[in-house]
Design a protein around this motif. Structure first.
Motif, PDB file in Angstrom:
ATOM      1  N   LEU A 137      37.140  42.182  35.513  1.00  0.00           N
ATOM      2  CA  LEU A 137      38.525  43.398  35.874  1.00  0.00           C
ATOM      3  C   LEU A 137      38.592  43.000  36.762  1.00  0.00           C
ATOM      4  N   ALA A 138      37.800  42.158  38.293  1.00  0.00           N
ATOM      5  CA  ALA A 138      38.535  42.342  39.129  1.00  0.00           C
ATOM      6  C   ALA A 138      37.260  41.719  39.816  1.00  0.00           C
ATOM      7  N   GLY A 144      33.454  36.952  46.772  1.00  0.00           N
ATOM      8  CA  GLY A 144      32.536  36.079  45.088  1.00  0.00           C
ATOM      9  C   GLY A 144      31.517  37.582  44.564  1.00  0.00           C
ATOM     10  N   PHE A 145      32.395  38.533  44.293  1.00  0.00           N
ATOM     11  CA  PHE A 145      31.616  39.442  43.965  1.00  0.00           C
ATOM     12  C   PHE A 145      32.830  40.161  42.277  1.00  0.00           C
ATOM     13  N   VAL A 146      32.017  39.891  41.785  1.00  0.00           N
ATOM     14  CA  VAL A 146      33.214  39.957  39.759  1.00  0.00           C
ATOM     15  C   VAL A 146      32.744  41.599  39.667  1.00  0.00           C
ATOM     16  N   TYR A 147      33.621  42.284  38.792  1.00  0.00           N
ATOM     17  CA  TYR A 147      33.841  43.425  38.316  1.00  0.00           C
ATOM     18  C   TYR A 147      33.692  43.270  36.375  1.00  0.00           C
ATOM     19  N   CYS A 148      32.878  43.091  35.987  1.00  0.00           N
ATOM     20  CA  CYS A 148      32.764  42.687  34.045  1.00  0.00           C
ATOM     21  C   CYS A 148      32.808  44.084  32.953  1.00  0.00           C
ATOM     22  N   THR A 209      36.160  31.434  44.931  1.00  0.00           N
ATOM     23  CA  THR A 209      35.827  32.232  43.445  1.00  0.00           C
ATOM     24  C   THR A 209      36.397  30.776  42.477  1.00  0.00           C
ATOM     25  N   GLN A 210      35.462  31.196  41.440  1.00  0.00           N
ATOM     26  CA  GLN A 210      35.534  30.344  40.427  1.00  0.00           C
ATOM     27  C   GLN A 210      36.100  31.399  39.321  1.00  0.00           C
ATOM     28  N   LEU A 211      35.628  32.087  38.786  1.00  0.00           N
ATOM     29  CA  LEU A 211      35.770  33.405  38.293  1.00  0.00           C
ATOM     30  C   LEU A 211      37.385  34.209  38.677  1.00  0.00           C
ATOM     31  N   ALA A 212      38.145  34.793  37.723  1.00  0.00           N
ATOM     32  CA  ALA A 212      38.787  34.789  38.106  1.00  0.00           C
ATOM     33  C   ALA A 212      38.915  36.569  37.319  1.00  0.00           C
ATOM     34  N   PRO A 213      39.883  37.475  37.438  1.00  0.00           N
ATOM     35  CA  PRO A 213      40.102  38.474  36.713  1.00  0.00           C
ATOM     36  C   PRO A 213      41.219  37.880  35.273  1.00  0.00           C
ATOM     37  N   GLY A 214      40.436  38.195  34.372  1.00  0.00           N
ATOM     38  CA  GLY A 214      41.265  37.858  32.693  1.00  0.00           C
ATOM     39  C   GLY A 214      40.030  36.708  32.444  1.00  0.00           C
TER      40      GLY A 214
END
Length: 223
Positions: A137-138, A144-148, A209-214
């Motif tokens: 989600l963001a 590097g913190f990710v919301y999923c 960061t590896q992960l991205a929104p979407g």
């Protein structure tokens, strides 16, 4: 005979001025699926086709921050171009992210209590948590913190009433219909349900960061 395809509509945005060097495009005041998808779609579009004078585009859960140079572009020009972009937002941009499989050690201290609050056994909770992919989600709050999310309504619990002073990188958190992953040491009021060896933050990398929104995440039990 097949029905007509469903056309996705996004919430009406508000453009907020932040000083003389930034604008915030806000799609809502609370996290919802449509507002988050709109924020990701706008950020994706602006990064693919940058606006003149805009130095940085930062998506959040329901908004997008644009930091610009007032010596290169006037606020009015940026707002005018923004309105054109907002009118033609492409929902497909949200589903264009990459797929990831994240292995989780479901051994967190709050796993059993979270499951019990939902009326599930720990094994049932893990199965429900991993049953379908979730979107990033963001990113933010900390490096590097990710919301999923979003998890279905039957997997929603509030945050803890007490904050843990510090948790390590790779901690898998759960609350408010979301799963989050830490990449640095930080305090948290989320429930700890496990840990992962996946590292989402490398300050030395060109893209830290590896992960991205979407992006879509498939959580699996670590072997």
């Amino acid at each position: 005979m097949t029905g007509s395809p469903v056309i996705e509509t996004f919430p009406t945005p508000t453009i907020v001025t932040l000083g003389d060097r930034a604008l915030l495009v806000r799609f809502g005041t609370a996290l919802t699926e449509p507002a988050n998808r709109a924020a990701i779609a706008l950020a994706t579009q602006l990064k693919r086709e940058p606006l003149a004078g805009v130095l940085e585009v930062v998506p959040n859960l329901v908004s997008v921050l644009l930091r610009y140079d007032p010596l290169q572009s006037r606020r009015a020009d940026i707002v005018g171009e923004l309105r054109l972009r907002l009118f033609a937002l492409d929902p497909a941009a949200v589903s264009a992210g990459r797929d990831w499989t994240i292995s989780v050690h479901f051994d967190g201290p709050d796993l059993d209590s979270v499951a019990a609050d939902l009326g599930l056994s720990s094994a049932e909770f893990i199965a429900a948590h991993n049953a379908r992919p979730v979107r990033v989600l963001a990113t933010g709050f900390a490096p590097g913190f990710v919301y999923c999310g979003m998890h279905p309504d039957n997997l929603v619990v509030p945050r803890r009433t007490e904050v843990r002073p510090m948790v390590p990188p790779g901690t898998v958190l759960f609350a408010a219909g979301q799963t989050a992953i830490t990449a640095t040491e930080l305090p948290t009021g989320w429930h700890i349900i496990g840990s992962t060896d996946f590292d989402n933050f490398d300050p030395a990398a060109a893209a830290p960061t590896q992960l991205a929104p979407g992006d879509q995440l498939h959580f699996v039990v670590a072997s």
